[in-house]
Scaffold this motif. Sequence first.
Motif, PDB file in Angstrom:
ATOM      1  N   ASP A  51     -55.073  85.401  28.284  1.00  0.00           N
ATOM      2  CA  ASP A  51     -55.103  85.472  27.135  1.00  0.00           C
ATOM      3  C   ASP A  51     -55.437  86.909  26.507  1.00  0.00           C
ATOM      4  O   ASP A  51     -56.291  87.322  25.688  1.00  0.00           O
ATOM      5  N   ASP A  52     -54.889  88.008  27.047  1.00  0.00           N
ATOM      6  CA  ASP A  52     -55.052  89.216  26.729  1.00  0.00           C
ATOM      7  C   ASP A  52     -54.571  89.556  25.287  1.00  0.00           C
ATOM      8  O   ASP A  52     -53.447  89.033  25.028  1.00  0.00           O
ATOM      9  N   PRO A  53     -55.182  89.995  24.261  1.00  0.00           N
ATOM     10  CA  PRO A  53     -54.784  90.260  23.117  1.00  0.00           C
ATOM     11  C   PRO A  53     -54.014  91.331  22.983  1.00  0.00           C
ATOM     12  O   PRO A  53     -53.243  91.376  21.771  1.00  0.00           O
ATOM     13  N   ILE A  54     -53.598  92.124  23.806  1.00  0.00           N
ATOM     14  CA  ILE A  54     -52.840  93.660  23.624  1.00  0.00           C
ATOM     15  C   ILE A  54     -51.548  93.474  24.393  1.00  0.00           C
ATOM     16  O   ILE A  54     -50.601  93.623  23.901  1.00  0.00           O
ATOM     17  N   VAL A  55     -51.823  93.319  25.703  1.00  0.00           N
ATOM     18  CA  VAL A  55     -50.731  93.345  26.529  1.00  0.00           C
ATOM     19  C   VAL A  55     -49.281  92.711  26.064  1.00  0.00           C
ATOM     20  O   VAL A  55     -48.086  93.426  25.926  1.00  0.00           O
ATOM     21  N   PRO A  56     -49.315  91.486  25.566  1.00  0.00           N
ATOM     22  CA  PRO A  56     -48.075  90.743  25.183  1.00  0.00           C
ATOM     23  C   PRO A  56     -47.598  91.476  23.868  1.00  0.00           C
ATOM     24  O   PRO A  56     -46.253  91.539  23.522  1.00  0.00           O
TER      25      PRO A  56
END
Length: 207
Positions: free
Chosen positions: A179-184
């Motif tokens: 649930d990384d908010p930046i990588v995707p």
Amino acid sequence: MDAVVIWDRVPAVIAGIRDIIVAGAAVSTATVGWKALNKWRDETVGKRRLEVAEDTLSAFYQVQEVIYDARAPFIAASEMVKEEGVPDDVVRDSAYGPIRRLRQSFEHIRDLRTKRHRFAALFGREATKPWDEIEAVLNEMNAASEAILSLRGQNIPPRDPQAQFIREQRQILARRLEDDPIVPRVDTAVKEIEAICRPVIRAWGRS
């Protein structure tokens, strides 16, 4: 018809045929020249598109790496060195680490920014949307760092009403396995620019 009359007209007929041949040759030469000019123009534009596509894709890969590295969760003590104009308590705060890393690699970010308008000139303004996402991510990282530092996020107890907000800001600054908010978002921006650049590069047999 009298043979003499026919013989008298031969030079005029020959001259007419000659004029037709000359005119046809001129048209043929002009056609060949026009095709050559168009081919040269297409090759020139194609080579410019290839150059811009390669440079832009490389710049996106570099900034993708910069952002990934800047968000490494662990901040080493060796990174918390004094900086002119920066308070010592800020330097020692882990929320400042990612921003310092971004600043140290700022030449890559600036390089990507400078490529936007040339890319738009060749591929259209709609093709520059990936830049917007990268800028949004960088702005959010800066805002998250400033919010934590201004609210003294290191000292906020878990039950404080602002604790959840601080946790969300820290998630922006540090990579997560899930649930990384930046990588995707960064990966999507890179894939979008790849979808534009990769066909151009392949067309010239570069990959």
